[in-house]
Design an enzyme around this catalytic site. Structure first.
Site, mmCIF file in Angstrom:
data_model
loop_
_atom_site.group_PDB
_atom_site.id
_atom_site.type_symbol
_atom_site.label_atom_id
_atom_site.label_comp_id
_atom_site.label_asym_id
_atom_site.label_seq_id
_atom_site.Cartn_x
_atom_site.Cartn_y
_atom_site.Cartn_z
ATOM 1 N N ASP A 67 2.710 14.300 -6.503
ATOM 2 C CA ASP A 67 2.581 14.175 -5.054
ATOM 3 C C ASP A 67 3.036 12.810 -4.550
ATOM 4 O O ASP A 67 3.598 12.692 -3.460
ATOM 5 C CB ASP A 67 1.129 14.428 -4.643
ATOM 6 C CG ASP A 67 0.773 15.904 -4.693
ATOM 7 O OD1 ASP A 67 1.674 16.730 -4.926
ATOM 8 O OD2 ASP A 67 -0.416 16.238 -4.510
ATOM 9 N N ARG A 152 -17.494 -4.631 1.263
ATOM 10 C CA ARG A 152 -18.467 -4.689 2.360
ATOM 11 C C ARG A 152 -18.156 -3.615 3.390
ATOM 12 O O ARG A 152 -16.995 -3.227 3.579
ATOM 13 C CB ARG A 152 -18.433 -6.070 3.023
ATOM 14 C CG ARG A 152 -18.647 -7.240 2.061
ATOM 15 C CD ARG A 152 -20.069 -7.284 1.536
ATOM 16 N NE ARG A 152 -21.020 -7.583 2.581
ATOM 17 C CZ ARG A 152 -21.351 -8.834 2.952
ATOM 18 N NH1 ARG A 152 -20.775 -9.879 2.349
ATOM 19 N NH2 ARG A 152 -22.245 -9.040 3.890
#
Length: 291
Positions: A67, A152
């Site tokens: 792909d 984060r």
């Protein structure tokens, strides 16, 4: 079809054998290979005759690989789209739906025009910073806005067609086309869309809200994602390959691209059968008994 463009990843150990098989069967059908860049170099090294050129000089593009190779090939076509068929020598291969054992059959079908096609929509993506457009991308599968190396969470705002902005805290989000709904979005819990669906999927990545669920939006929509804050870097990733770093205040705009991609399918292709094969769906067979 007489001119078949070919592209393949040189680093794949199976590429050389597949190119050798492709050369034999195209020659047997009186077809000419057109190649460029690293594929042209490899054909030259192998002594395989071909016509140097570009994708817009071919009648169709045959992609050997997985792909990722298909996604790169589609983006490289740019404004000169050609019907494209993928032969899988990678791993999962949703986009390269033809198996390597069917290479000769695929060439035979191309030579006889014995195939069907389906149109796949693409997404256009722009990045706006301080009122100026910085980036302009096309994607066949998806675009991802997510936290970078810090891990984060990132605070984002999502709006559709200029409506009220919806805040979300997450590792990021994915905007997928119907073709891309079987990729990263599916792994993150998004739904599978039929490739002909006129829709986008918005899938959140590890959202900090149990009510945050994937959204299916009309592909006529303009989807905007604003970066509010993040303790670390934020990345925009296009089709898992192109990356642009984002700043707080940047806005990512996604909409349906004006151009689409025409996929070639061999006789007998069926999307549900493809899902069954690629996702290893298992059914239960029942036997009836008389008496």
């Amino acid at each position: 079809m007489k001119l078949i463009g070919v592209t393949a990843p040189r680093e794949n150990p199976r590429t050389e054998g597949m190119l050798a098989r492709l050369a034999l069967c195209t020659a047997a059908h009186g077809l000419t290979l057109v190649a460029w860049d690293e594929t042209a170099a490899q054909l030259t090294d192998m002594g395989i005759p071909f016509r140097p050129g570009r994708v817009d000089q071919a009648d169709a593009l045959l992609v050997l690989g997985g792909d990722g190779t298909m996604l790169r090939a589609v983006r490289d076509m740019g404004q000169s789209p050609r019907p494209v068929i993928g032969v899988n020598i990678g791993s999962l291969g949703f986009l390269t739906s033809v198996t390597d054992s069917d290479l000769e059959r695929a060439v035979d079908c191309l030579a006889r025009d014995a195939f069907t096609t389906s149109s796949r929509s693409m997404a256009a993506c722009q990045v706006v910073r301080d009122g100026k457009q910085l980036g302009d991308f096309l994607c066949l599968n998806d675009l991802v806005v997510r936290n970078g190396d810090s891990g984060r969470i990132v605070a984002l705002e999502i709006s559709v067609d200029g409506g009220a902005a919806t805040p979300i805290s997450a590792d990021g989000l994915i905007i997928a086309t119907p073709t891309g709904s079987t990729g990263h979005s599916l792994s993150a819990g998004g739904p599978i869309l039929h490739p002909a669906s006129a829709a986008f999927v918005i899938t959140f990545i590890c959202a900090h809200a149990l009510s945050a669920r994937p959204l299916v939006m009309p592909d006529a929509s303009l989807i905007e994602v604003g970066v509010v804050r993040c303790a670390g870097p934020v990345a925009l990733i296009i089709d898992g390959q192109s990356v642009m770093m984002l700043n707080p205040g940047d806005r990512v705009q996604a909409s349906k691209a004006p151009n689409s991609v025409l996929f070639i399918h061999l006789p007998g292709y069926d999307f549900m059968s493809l899902l069954h094969h690629k996702l290893h769906w298992q059914g239960v067979s029942f036997q009836s008994s008389a008496g």
